[in-house]
Design a protein around this motif. Structure first.
Motif, PDB file in Angstrom:
ATOM      1  N   VAL A  47     114.626  47.952  19.432  1.00 19.34           N
ATOM      2  CA  VAL A  47     114.418  49.232  20.109  1.00 19.34           C
ATOM      3  C   VAL A  47     114.146  50.270  19.024  1.00 19.34           C
ATOM      4  CG1 VAL A  47     115.412  50.980  21.630  1.00 19.34           C
ATOM      5  CG2 VAL A  47     115.935  48.559  22.012  1.00 19.34           C
ATOM      6  N   GLY A  48     113.010  50.946  19.126  1.00 22.11           N
ATOM      7  CA  GLY A  48     112.619  51.919  18.109  1.00 22.11           C
ATOM      8  C   GLY A  48     113.467  53.171  18.087  1.00 22.11           C
ATOM      9  N   SER A  49     114.147  53.477  19.168  1.00 29.74           N
ATOM     10  CA  SER A  49     115.004  54.656  19.241  1.00 29.74           C
ATOM     11  C   SER A  49     116.424  54.307  18.816  1.00 29.74           C
ATOM     12  CB  SER A  49     115.048  55.183  20.677  1.00 29.74           C
ATOM     13  OG  SER A  49     116.003  56.220  20.791  1.00 29.74           O
ATOM     14  N   LEU A  50     117.069  55.232  18.118  1.00 33.79           N
ATOM     15  CA  LEU A  50     118.472  55.037  17.755  1.00 33.79           C
ATOM     16  C   LEU A  50     119.419  55.582  18.817  1.00 33.79           C
ATOM     17  CD1 LEU A  50     118.387  55.962  13.946  1.00 33.79           C
ATOM     18  CD2 LEU A  50     118.107  53.722  15.045  1.00 33.79           C
ATOM     19  N   SER A  51     118.903  56.273  19.802  1.00 33.88           N
ATOM     20  CA  SER A  51     119.733  56.888  20.837  1.00 33.88           C
ATOM     21  C   SER A  51     120.354  55.836  21.752  1.00 33.88           C
ATOM     22  CB  SER A  51     118.882  57.836  21.688  1.00 33.88           C
ATOM     23  OG  SER A  51     119.605  58.282  22.810  1.00 33.88           O
ATOM     24  N   SER A  52     121.645  55.989  22.013  1.00 32.05           N
ATOM     25  CA  SER A  52     122.327  55.055  22.918  1.00 32.05           C
ATOM     26  C   SER A  52     121.894  55.268  24.366  1.00 32.05           C
ATOM     27  CB  SER A  52     123.846  55.218  22.799  1.00 32.05           C
ATOM     28  OG  SER A  52     124.231  56.524  23.198  1.00 32.05           O
ATOM     29  N   THR A  53     121.316  56.426  24.663  1.00 37.81           N
ATOM     30  CA  THR A  53     120.882  56.720  26.032  1.00 37.81           C
ATOM     31  C   THR A  53     119.353  56.701  26.169  1.00 37.81           C
ATOM     32  OG1 THR A  53     120.930  59.099  25.613  1.00 37.81           O
ATOM     33  CG2 THR A  53     122.946  58.098  26.503  1.00 37.81           C
ATOM     34  N   SER A  54     118.683  56.087  25.242  1.00 36.13           N
ATOM     35  CA  SER A  54     117.220  56.025  25.255  1.00 36.13           C
ATOM     36  C   SER A  54     116.708  55.293  26.492  1.00 36.13           C
ATOM     37  CB  SER A  54     116.746  55.290  23.997  1.00 36.13           C
ATOM     38  OG  SER A  54     115.389  54.930  24.106  1.00 36.13           O
ATOM     39  N   ILE A  55     115.659  55.841  27.103  1.00 35.19           N
ATOM     40  CA  ILE A  55     115.040  55.139  28.219  1.00 35.19           C
ATOM     41  C   ILE A  55     114.369  53.854  27.731  1.00 35.19           C
ATOM     42  CG2 ILE A  55     114.817  57.135  29.739  1.00 35.19           C
ATOM     43  CD1 ILE A  55     111.914  57.453  28.825  1.00 35.19           C
ATOM     44  N   ASN A  56     114.003  53.808  26.463  1.00 32.96           N
ATOM     45  CA  ASN A  56     113.433  52.584  25.910  1.00 32.96           C
ATOM     46  C   ASN A  56     114.506  51.506  25.740  1.00 32.96           C
ATOM     47  OD1 ASN A  56     110.402  52.779  25.236  1.00 32.96           O
ATOM     48  ND2 ASN A  56     111.276  54.801  24.843  1.00 32.96           N
ATOM     49  N   ARG A  57     115.727  51.899  25.469  1.00 32.73           N
ATOM     50  CA  ARG A  57     116.845  50.936  25.430  1.00 32.73           C
ATOM     51  C   ARG A  57     117.067  50.375  26.832  1.00 32.73           C
ATOM     52  NH1 ARG A  57     119.813  49.278  21.879  1.00 32.73           N
ATOM     53  NH2 ARG A  57     119.256  50.915  20.436  1.00 32.73           N
ATOM     54  N   SER A  58     116.987  51.229  27.845  1.00 31.44           N
ATOM     55  CA  SER A  58     117.110  50.753  29.228  1.00 31.44           C
ATOM     56  C   SER A  58     115.977  49.797  29.569  1.00 31.44           C
ATOM     57  CB  SER A  58     117.122  51.928  30.211  1.00 31.44           C
ATOM     58  OG  SER A  58     118.263  52.724  30.013  1.00 31.44           O
ATOM     59  N   GLY A  91     115.869  34.458  12.374  1.00 27.05           N
ATOM     60  CA  GLY A  91     116.504  33.575  13.340  1.00 27.05           C
ATOM     61  C   GLY A  91     115.921  33.603  14.738  1.00 27.05           C
ATOM     62  N   VAL A  92     114.851  34.364  14.942  1.00 22.92           N
ATOM     63  CA  VAL A  92     114.210  34.386  16.261  1.00 22.92           C
ATOM     64  C   VAL A  92     112.797  33.816  16.144  1.00 22.92           C
ATOM     65  CG1 VAL A  92     115.598  36.335  17.104  1.00 22.92           C
ATOM     66  CG2 VAL A  92     113.371  36.775  16.052  1.00 22.92           C
ATOM     67  N   ASP A  93     112.297  33.346  17.275  1.00 28.53           N
ATOM     68  CA  ASP A  93     110.958  32.760  17.307  1.00 28.53           C
ATOM     69  C   ASP A  93     109.869  33.796  17.525  1.00 28.53           C
ATOM     70  OD1 ASP A  93     111.861  29.951  17.201  1.00 28.53           O
ATOM     71  OD2 ASP A  93     112.743  30.427  19.151  1.00 28.53           O
ATOM     72  N   ALA A  94     110.233  34.923  18.123  1.00 32.23           N
ATOM     73  CA  ALA A  94     109.266  35.957  18.475  1.00 32.23           C
ATOM     74  C   ALA A  94     110.009  37.282  18.599  1.00 32.23           C
ATOM     75  CB  ALA A  94     108.584  35.606  19.796  1.00 32.23           C
ATOM     76  N   VAL A  95     109.260  38.389  18.539  1.00 33.43           N
ATOM     77  CA  VAL A  95     109.880  39.715  18.583  1.00 33.43           C
ATOM     78  C   VAL A  95     109.144  40.619  19.569  1.00 33.43           C
ATOM     79  CG1 VAL A  95     110.579  41.746  17.243  1.00 33.43           C
ATOM     80  CG2 VAL A  95     110.522  39.502  16.131  1.00 33.43           C
ATOM     81  N   ILE A  96     109.933  41.297  20.414  1.00 29.96           N
ATOM     82  CA  ILE A  96     109.398  42.350  21.278  1.00 29.96           C
ATOM     83  C   ILE A  96     109.883  43.685  20.715  1.00 29.96           C
ATOM     84  CG2 ILE A  96     109.480  43.415  23.573  1.00 29.96           C
ATOM     85  CD1 ILE A  96     109.776  40.616  24.760  1.00 29.96           C
ATOM     86  N   PHE A  97     108.946  44.583  20.477  1.00 32.46           N
ATOM     87  CA  PHE A  97     109.251  45.927  20.012  1.00 32.46           C
ATOM     88  C   PHE A  97     109.184  46.865  21.211  1.00 32.46           C
ATOM     89  CE2 PHE A  97     107.709  43.659  16.347  1.00 32.46           C
ATOM     90  CZ  PHE A  97     108.539  44.083  15.318  1.00 32.46           C
ATOM     91  N   VAL A  98     110.283  47.551  21.495  1.00 28.95           N
ATOM     92  CA  VAL A  98     110.351  48.498  22.612  1.00 28.95           C
ATOM     93  C   VAL A  98     110.534  49.871  21.980  1.00 28.95           C
ATOM     94  CG1 VAL A  98     111.493  49.067  24.780  1.00 28.95           C
ATOM     95  CG2 VAL A  98     111.510  46.694  23.956  1.00 28.95           C
ATOM     96  N   THR A 148     103.347  58.834  17.057  1.00 29.79           N
ATOM     97  CA  THR A 148     103.452  57.596  16.289  1.00 29.79           C
ATOM     98  C   THR A 148     104.816  56.966  16.529  1.00 29.79           C
ATOM     99  OG1 THR A 148     103.026  56.582  14.122  1.00 29.79           O
ATOM    100  CG2 THR A 148     104.242  58.696  14.135  1.00 29.79           C
ATOM    101  N   ILE A 149     105.147  55.971  15.738  1.00 26.77           N
ATOM    102  CA  ILE A 149     106.422  55.276  15.901  1.00 26.77           C
ATOM    103  C   ILE A 149     107.550  56.070  15.243  1.00 26.77           C
ATOM    104  CG2 ILE A 149     105.359  53.014  16.099  1.00 26.77           C
ATOM    105  CD1 ILE A 149     106.148  52.450  13.183  1.00 26.77           C
ATOM    106  N   PRO A 150     108.766  55.898  15.720  1.00 23.64           N
ATOM    107  CA  PRO A 150     109.905  56.578  15.109  1.00 23.64           C
ATOM    108  C   PRO A 150     110.111  56.124  13.656  1.00 23.64           C
ATOM    109  CG  PRO A 150     110.492  55.726  17.270  1.00 23.64           C
ATOM    110  CD  PRO A 150     109.156  55.150  16.927  1.00 23.64           C
ATOM    111  N   ALA A 151     110.609  57.026  12.841  1.00 22.88           N
ATOM    112  CA  ALA A 151     110.865  56.721  11.429  1.00 22.88           C
ATOM    113  C   ALA A 151     111.839  55.557  11.278  1.00 22.88           C
ATOM    114  CB  ALA A 151     111.403  57.964  10.717  1.00 22.88           C
ATOM    115  N   ALA A 152     112.812  55.463  12.157  1.00 22.12           N
ATOM    116  CA  ALA A 152     113.798  54.371  12.058  1.00 22.12           C
ATOM    117  C   ALA A 152     113.124  53.012  12.230  1.00 22.12           C
ATOM    118  CB  ALA A 152     114.894  54.552  13.101  1.00 22.12           C
TER     119      ALA A 152
END
Length: 184
Positions: free
Chosen positions: A7-18, A65-72, A79-83
């Motif tokens: 998850v590109g956002s560090l926020s615990s309440t990010s809609i992208n985390r949801s 350790g993963v076979d594939a990655v999804i970036f949310v 642009t993308i978040p600095a984190a």
């Protein structure tokens, strides 16, 4: 198959985390869906290449350790978040030790804006291609967030969003070769 998600956002309440949680609710049986946390990574500095911090080593092990990655990811300043960029640097350094190369990847994100996270996704695809990831091009997942689409627990409340997420996950599993592995 193990799919990691970042998850590109560090926020615990990010809609992208949801949204990331919602994706986990529709992955097929036989797929393990695990978060690869980026929130504890310090800012990348190449001086650390001679003595990588443990948190960065742990991050690289998680990606390996993963076979594939999804970036949310959300979109910050078109642009993308600095984190997220920072995490990509940690995973790709020092030169010759990248954990990204060859891994299937997909990009999705949501925003209240009408074009979702289109600019961030395009920028991220460019970076992932440079890191030698195999990036799924279609379906592009520019999700406009609307109140009520997602429960706080990541449950899908909207049938139209469910269709988008299920289509995205199905396409990515096929792109990453999950059906082939299942049939073999």
């Amino acid at each position: 198959m193990r799919i990691g998600y970042i998850v590109g956002s560090l926020s615990s309440t990010s809609i992208n985390r949801s949204l990331a949680k919602a994706i986990g609710g529709v992955v097929p049986a036989g797929v393990e869906y695990v978060e690869i946390n980026i929130s504890d990574l310090p800012l990348y500095n190449r001086d650390a290449d001679v003595d990588y911090p443990q948190v960065a080593r742990d991050f690289k092990v998680a990606v390996a350790g993963v076979d594939a990655v999804i970036f949310v990811t959300p979109e910050y300043s078109r642009t993308i978040p600095a984190a997220l960029k920072n995490a990509l640097e940690w995973g790709g350094r020092p030169w010759g030790t990248s954990v990204w190369g060859g891994k299937p990847a997909a990009v999705i994100g949501t925003s209240p804006g009408s074009v979702g996270t289109a600019m961030a996704q395009q920028h991220l695809r460019n970076v992932l291609a440079h890191l030698d990831m195999q990036v799924m091009g279609q379906p592009e997942a520019f999700v406009q967030y609307r109140d009520g689409d997602l429960g706080e627990d990541g449950s899908l409340q909207s049938e139209s969003l469910r269709a988008i997420v299920e289509g995205f996950v199905g396409s990515f599993c096929a792109f990453a070769g999950f059906q082939e592995r299942q049939a073999a």
